[in-house]
Enzyme design. Structure first.
Site, mmCIF file in Angstrom:
data_model
loop_
_atom_site.group_PDB
_atom_site.id
_atom_site.type_symbol
_atom_site.label_atom_id
_atom_site.label_comp_id
_atom_site.label_asym_id
_atom_site.label_seq_id
_atom_site.Cartn_x
_atom_site.Cartn_y
_atom_site.Cartn_z
ATOM 1 N N TYR A 1 5.226 -4.481 -6.239
ATOM 2 C CA TYR A 1 4.592 -3.200 -5.735
ATOM 3 C C TYR A 1 4.078 -2.255 -6.738
ATOM 4 C CZ TYR A 1 4.824 0.939 -2.716
ATOM 5 O OH TYR A 1 4.723 2.156 -1.744
ATOM 6 N N ARG B 1 -2.282 2.530 -5.500
ATOM 7 C CA ARG B 1 -1.310 2.308 -4.272
ATOM 8 C C ARG B 1 -1.064 3.114 -3.174
ATOM 9 N NH1 ARG B 1 4.170 1.679 -6.777
ATOM 10 N NH2 ARG B 1 4.633 3.857 -5.901
ATOM 11 N N ASP B 2 -1.080 2.456 -2.138
ATOM 12 C CA ASP B 2 -0.881 3.364 -1.029
ATOM 13 C C ASP B 2 -2.062 4.240 -0.637
ATOM 14 O OD1 ASP B 2 1.480 1.980 -0.385
ATOM 15 O OD2 ASP B 2 2.877 3.516 -0.812
ATOM 16 N N SER C 1 4.102 8.145 -2.019
ATOM 17 C CA SER C 1 4.201 7.011 -2.636
ATOM 18 C C SER C 1 3.046 6.451 -3.447
ATOM 19 C CB SER C 1 4.766 6.027 -1.730
ATOM 20 O OG SER C 1 3.888 5.388 -1.004
ATOM 21 N N ASP D 1 2.108 -2.691 2.258
ATOM 22 C CA ASP D 1 1.020 -1.786 2.708
ATOM 23 C C ASP D 1 -0.313 -1.783 2.108
ATOM 24 O OD1 ASP D 1 2.790 -0.354 4.171
ATOM 25 O OD2 ASP D 1 3.346 0.884 2.866
ATOM 26 N N ASP E 1 12.485 8.357 1.650
ATOM 27 C CA ASP E 1 11.115 7.875 1.847
ATOM 28 C C ASP E 1 9.809 8.923 1.221
ATOM 29 O OD1 ASP E 1 11.955 5.827 3.501
ATOM 30 O OD2 ASP E 1 11.688 7.392 5.197
#
Length: 460
Positions: A181, A186-187, A193, A234, A415
């Site tokens: 990940y 990313r994201d 995140s 994701d 989260d």
């Protein structure tokens, strides 16, 4: 992970899921749309760890858990010094083959010592004796080891060594689960995140050379144990629904497609079972989204050379969607897939249409034990009232080719922060159903862990 709104494709078709529109809890992430059958946004994911694996570099208390999460913690005695090539107490080593191809079947599921330590930190703060006993049960449950940054890779070899030591002690296959990940950009539809790598700053080269290459070397050095790899939560689902939004640019799309293909190609080994992240029912549950997602998955797998190591797909990673529908208070927005059982069945059909009908699934059940905890399907951040769900278990049934329930998201890892002044603050972490005590994504959230334990369903 977990801060991605999906702009969903409207559809009136319900053929993609079971006729009863079943699916418990519908908790996956569609934010209220502008009209029935025309969802305009869908929250997705649920905030995967960004700093997991605390203490993983020195797993002195490695533990094993059966597929139902019942074995105890403890240092494997008589197994120190076991080499990555086998040995230990088992004459001739342990046969890690599985007749069915399911890496969870017939295996002990390795318990991350870093997670055990996090739970222990909460035990040390707890005076309620009954609650402490429940927490001790959590210490015996297998959770994934997150490779969420380059530095986290430093702990991987020791983590796998500890799992191998346990295997050589009990003379039974031990399965370890890791999460890969750290994609560049990313994201791309998130704030809480975002990762460390950027495409424009050499992120692709660093991802390949500093992240995937050392992971490959470490996995290759541990050929005599089963390793499950959940690939880039994701990432590809964002390409199905969020292109053109926030950081989901053409450059990001290119990086996601090419680097996921690179990862699954490089990590293709006989003992490594890969499950590509496939979102959840509230993100790709609509038939048009399933079709688009399946096509993207197919394209990427083909670009990687159709590696045999891709066992299938992981759903509900770090989310709250229940397995089957009971009742929810928010608008389902004409999504025929209310729960993960429905969604897995529907996605299996969509994958079959693009030539991937042989793929299997795992469902993250770490926090989906309770429904009716969100005012809106799209709420993903530290939702108040969440409870741990079904324990990790092989072949649980309930959906097409379902290999396992598994706790991909370690319950208790935040989260995202509720601090509105923080650089990585996400609006969803300030909404009414989000616990406002939350620290940064991935940091241990003691108060939230306590609530997840209390609300566990089935009870601990």
């Amino acid at each position: 992970m977990g801060k991605w709104f999906a702009v969903l494709l409207a559809t009136a078709s319900f053929a993609a899921c079971s006729g009863d529109n079943g699916g418990e809890g519908g908790e996956g992430g569609a934010a209220a749309g502008t009209g029935a059958g025309t969802p305009t946004s869908s929250g997705v994911g649920a905030g995967t760890p960004t700093s997991s694996g605390v203490g993983a570099g020195t797993p002195t208390g490695s533990t094993g858990a059966t597929p139902t999460g019942t074995t105890g913690a403890g240092t494997p005695t008589g197994s120190t010094g076991a080499s990555p090539t086998g040995g230990g107490n088992c004459t001739g080593g342990v046969d890690i083959a599985t007749a069915s191809g399911n890496p969870f079947e017939g295996a002990e599921l390795f318990v991350d010592p870093g997670y055990v330590a996090k739970v222990q930190s909460s035990i040390d703060k707890t005076t309620d004796a009954a609650l402490v006993e429940q927490m001790k049960k959590v210490q015996k449950i297998s959770t994934a080891f997150w490779l969420d940054r380059i530095a986290a890779v430093d702990g991987l070899a020791a983590h796998l060594d500890a799992a191998l030591a346990l295997q050589n002690q009990i003379c039974k296959p031990v399965t370890s689960v890791i999460v890969v990940y750290d994609l560049p950009n990313r994201d791309c539809f998130a704030e809480a995140s975002n990762g460390e790598l950027r495409v424009e700053n050499g992120g692709v080269e660093r991802y390949r050379n500093e992240f995937i290459a050392p992971i490959k070397a470490i996995l290759a050095a541990h050929p005599n144990q089963r390793i499950v790899a959940v690939i880039e939560p994701d990432s590809l689902p964002n390409l199905a629904t969020n292109l053109g939004k926030k950081d989901c640019t053409p450059e990001t799309e290119k990086a996601y497609r090419e680097e996921v293909a690179h990862a699954i190609s490089e990590l293709n080994m006989p003992h490594v079972y890969q499950y590509i992240d496939a979102a959840h029912s509230g993100w790709l549950g609509w038939p048009d989204n399933q079709t688009k997602g399946a096509e993207i998955f197919s394209d990427v797998i083909k670009a990687a050379g159709n590696p045999a190591g891709v066992r299938g797909f992981a759903t509900n990673v770090a989310n709250y969607t229940q397995l089957s529908y009971s009742t929810e208070s928010y608008d389902q927005q004409s999504n025929p897939c209310y729960g993960e059982f429905d969604y897995v069945d529907a996605m299996a059909a969509a994958l079959a249409d693009v030539g991937l009908g042989d793929k299997h699934f795992i469902i993250d059940t770490s926090r989906n034990g309770r429904g009716n905890i969100r005012a809106d399907w799209g709420y993903w951040c530290n939702n108040i009232g969440a409870g741990m769900g079904e324990r990790p278990k092989a072949n649980p049934g309930g959906a097409t080719r379902l290999d396992a329930f598994y706790w991909v998201k370690p319950p208790g890892d935040s989260d995202g922060t509720a601090d509105k002044n923080a650089e990585r603050y996400d609006l969803f972490c300030g909404y009414e159903n989000a616990d406002q005590r939350a620290p940064e994504a991935g940091h241990w959230f003691h108060e939230y862990f306590v609530e997840c334990v209390k609300n566990a369903n089935p009870p601990l």
